[in-house]
Enzyme design. Structure first.
Site, mmCIF file in Angstrom:
data_model
loop_
_atom_site.group_PDB
_atom_site.id
_atom_site.type_symbol
_atom_site.label_atom_id
_atom_site.label_comp_id
_atom_site.label_asym_id
_atom_site.label_seq_id
_atom_site.Cartn_x
_atom_site.Cartn_y
_atom_site.Cartn_z
ATOM 1 N N ASP A 32 -16.011 -17.141 33.139
ATOM 2 C CA ASP A 32 -15.573 -16.355 34.313
ATOM 3 C C ASP A 32 -14.461 -15.384 33.903
ATOM 4 O OD1 ASP A 32 -14.812 -15.404 36.780
ATOM 5 O OD2 ASP A 32 -14.728 -17.381 37.736
ATOM 6 N N HIS A 43 -25.112 -12.858 41.470
ATOM 7 C CA HIS A 43 -23.714 -12.463 41.698
ATOM 8 C C HIS A 43 -23.334 -11.206 40.924
ATOM 9 C CE1 HIS A 43 -19.524 -13.091 42.753
ATOM 10 N NE2 HIS A 43 -19.179 -13.098 41.474
HETATM 11 C C1 HEM Z 1 -18.404 -11.655 37.864
HETATM 12 C C2 HEM Z 1 -17.937 -16.239 39.331
HETATM 13 C C3 HEM Z 1 -16.141 -14.692 43.559
HETATM 14 C C4 HEM Z 1 -16.288 -10.166 41.937
HETATM 15 C C5 HEM Z 1 -18.449 -13.024 37.906
HETATM 16 C C6 HEM Z 1 -19.007 -13.878 36.881
HETATM 17 C C7 HEM Z 1 -18.855 -15.148 37.298
HETATM 18 C C8 HEM Z 1 -18.234 -15.125 38.579
HETATM 19 C C9 HEM Z 1 -19.272 -16.405 36.547
HETATM 20 C C10 HEM Z 1 -19.667 -13.394 35.585
HETATM 21 C C11 HEM Z 1 -18.711 -13.255 34.453
HETATM 22 C C12 HEM Z 1 -17.673 -12.189 34.643
HETATM 23 O O1 HEM Z 1 -17.928 -10.978 34.466
HETATM 24 O O2 HEM Z 1 -16.561 -12.574 34.999
HETATM 25 C C13 HEM Z 1 -17.387 -16.212 40.596
HETATM 26 C C14 HEM Z 1 -17.094 -17.384 41.389
HETATM 27 C C15 HEM Z 1 -16.588 -16.949 42.576
HETATM 28 C C16 HEM Z 1 -16.568 -15.503 42.529
HETATM 29 C C17 HEM Z 1 -17.325 -18.812 40.956
HETATM 30 C C18 HEM Z 1 -16.103 -17.736 43.768
HETATM 31 C C19 HEM Z 1 -15.676 -18.975 43.701
HETATM 32 C C20 HEM Z 1 -16.048 -13.328 43.493
HETATM 33 C C21 HEM Z 1 -15.550 -12.483 44.559
HETATM 34 C C22 HEM Z 1 -15.578 -11.210 44.088
HETATM 35 C C23 HEM Z 1 -16.116 -11.260 42.750
HETATM 36 C C24 HEM Z 1 -15.058 -12.972 45.912
HETATM 37 C C25 HEM Z 1 -15.173 -9.915 44.756
HETATM 38 C C26 HEM Z 1 -14.749 -9.762 45.964
HETATM 39 C C27 HEM Z 1 -16.835 -10.196 40.692
HETATM 40 C C28 HEM Z 1 -16.999 -9.012 39.874
HETATM 41 C C29 HEM Z 1 -17.632 -9.440 38.698
HETATM 42 C C30 HEM Z 1 -17.819 -10.871 38.826
HETATM 43 C C31 HEM Z 1 -16.565 -7.602 40.225
HETATM 44 C C32 HEM Z 1 -18.060 -8.567 37.528
HETATM 45 C C33 HEM Z 1 -19.412 -8.013 37.814
HETATM 46 C C34 HEM Z 1 -19.881 -7.120 36.678
HETATM 47 O O3 HEM Z 1 -19.381 -6.003 36.604
HETATM 48 O O4 HEM Z 1 -20.729 -7.549 35.894
HETATM 49 N N1 HEM Z 1 -17.992 -13.819 38.945
HETATM 50 N N2 HEM Z 1 -17.051 -15.103 41.313
HETATM 51 N N3 HEM Z 1 -16.389 -12.556 42.426
HETATM 52 N N4 HEM Z 1 -17.341 -11.287 40.038
HETATM 53 FE FE1 HEM Z 1 -17.263 -13.181 40.703
#
Ligand code: HEM
Length: 395
Positions: free
Chosen positions: A214, A305
């Site tokens: 993450d 996601h």
């Molecule tokens: C990407 C988990 C909530 C925005 C990711 C990734 C994971 C992850 C595993 C892929 C690896 C990475 O690029 O970091 C989670 C979990 C969440 C959560 C477990 C809640 C418990 C959110 C929320 C937002 C968000 C609420 C925005 C309001 C993003 C963004 C990316 C991302 C912008 C990168 C996407 C990309 O450009 O590839 N998240 N996330 N995430 N997440 Fe989350």
């Protein structure tokens, strides 16, 4: 995006902003009296045009405390509190005890301590400075996925305290909270962790408690400073400042456990072992969102996601600096885990809200994650030599 991925690869998986902002050991750490653990002596510079703790490489432990201002606290009182905090934050970050520190021995392990101060909407009302409140500084709009509990919402003032040692965090938190007690009451405290320093190779992306890598794809503030920092256009007190969103997001690990590995990977669009996109082999490979499988279906599904969390609008990116939390479960439950999901961006409405809206409309991860707390703060610029925190606003 490609430039960011490339920079990260060139640095062995560590993004350029992390490498550039890496804390330097305190001068004299090689002296005989220094403790053997060099990481405990590392310090981050407090003084400067920007506050520390935003683009500082995320330390292992974080604590977030939001305060309500007590009745009668006005602009003069806030100036007094900011002066006290400025002095002691500077001392603590240098590994020295606070002025009236009752446990001075606990201050001797700075462990890259940073303290970051943010202002909630209520501070502007108390200070009579409503006209200088940024328009985005208000509660986020309501989202369908939200199940917010007031005990995790809002706050007039916030401190983010991060260090590579949890005792250091506790000590700084206690000292600074104690100093604020005639001005404030504590509204909520959230604590989190990312991983013990040294337990994984340097630069390893954190894992959250769902087991996912993450934090892979984050903008590089060295390349795109305007995504994080309010432009230094000379107009307005926020130049060199930023905004901070703190969302407490609970994970339903019991139902997540019922999902098979392939289902888990499809929910995010990345592999669990390496964090690589389902269309690639390495963590920092660029996802191919157009790739189809043998049946003509998207390899990274429409609901994944990472597909939903990005748009073609490069201006809608922001810096994620989240911490895991693992709190005592309520009676009958097995766990109470999730993310203290912290983001920094120049403008909440322009960057954060549209992405959260997209995820609210469609994101398979929503099946197992629930926002239970939400707060927005304005982070004033840093204290330059001779200044106190927030001086540009409060003077
Ligand atoms: C990407 C988990 C909530 C925005 C990711 C990734 C994971 C992850 C595993 C892929 C690896 C990475 O690029 O970091 C989670 C979990 C969440 C959560 C477990 C809640 C418990 C959110 C929320 C937002 C968000 C609420 C925005 C309001 C993003 C963004 C990316 C991302 C912008 C990168 C996407 C990309 O450009 O590839 N998240 N996330 N995430 N997440 Fe989350």
């Amino acid at each position: 995006a490609a430039a960011f991925g490339g920079a990260a690869l060139a640095l062995g998986g560590r993004s350029a902003w992390e490498a550039a902002a890496a804390p330097s050991p305190t001068a004299g750490s090689a002296a005989p009296a220094a403790p053997p653990d060099a990481s405990g002596r590392a310090t981050v510079e407090f003084r400067g045009a920007r506050q520390p703790g935003v683009t500082t490489p995320p330390q292992a432990f974080g604590a977030f405390v939001a305060f309500d201002l007590v009745e009668g606290v006005d602009r003069d009182a806030l100036v007094r509190l900011m002066r006290i905090w400025t002095d002691d934050v500077e001392r603590l970050m240098a590994g020295e005890p606070g002025l009236a520190d009752t446990e001075p021995e606990l201050a001797t392990v700075p462990a890259s301590l940073t303290v970051t101060v943010g202002y909630g909407p209520g501070l502007f009302t108390a200070a009579g400075l409503e006209d200088r409140r940024p328009t985005w500084l208000r509660p986020l709009p309501a989202f369908g996925v939200d199940r917010l509990e007031d005990r995790w919402n809002g706050g007039d003032l916030v401190l983010q305290v991060c260090a590579d040692d949890d005792t250091t965090v506790s000590h700084a938190l206690r000292l600074l909270t104690k100093e604020a007690r005639t001005f404030t009451t504590v509204r909520w405290v959230q604590r989190g962790f990312r991983g013990t320093p040294g337990a994984r190779p340097p630069g390893t992306t954190m894992r959250n408690l769902m087991g996912q890598v993450d934090g892979t794809r984050n903008p590089d503030p060295g390349i795109d400073p305007d995504l994080v920092w309010h432009p230094d256009d000379g107009a307005g007190w926020l130049a060199g400042g930023t905004s901070m969103v703190v969302r407490r997001i609970a994970m339903d690990l019991d139902t997540w456990d019922e999902l098979d590995r392939s289902g888990r990977e499809q929910a995010v669009g990345r592999r669990l072992d390496t964090g690589a996109p389902l269309t690639g082999t390495h963590e920092h490979d660029e996802p191919d969102l157009a790739a189809k499988d043998a049946n003509g279906l998207d390899v990274i599904g429409p609901f994944a996601h990472i597909r939903r969390a990005r748009t073609d609008d490069a201006g809608q990116r922001f810096l994620r600096r989240a911490y895991n939390y693992d709190a005592p479960p309520s009676p009958g439950a097995l766990s109470d885990s999730g993310l203290v999901f912290v983001t920094f961006q120049a403008d909440v409405d322009r960057q954060f809200v549209p992405i959260q809206q997209r995820l609210d409309e469609l994101d398979l991860l929503n099946e197992w994650t629930t926002p239970v707390g939400s707060a927005v703060f304005a982070v004033p610029p840093g204290a330059r030599p001779g200044e106190y925190l927030g001086q540009v606003l409060l003077d």
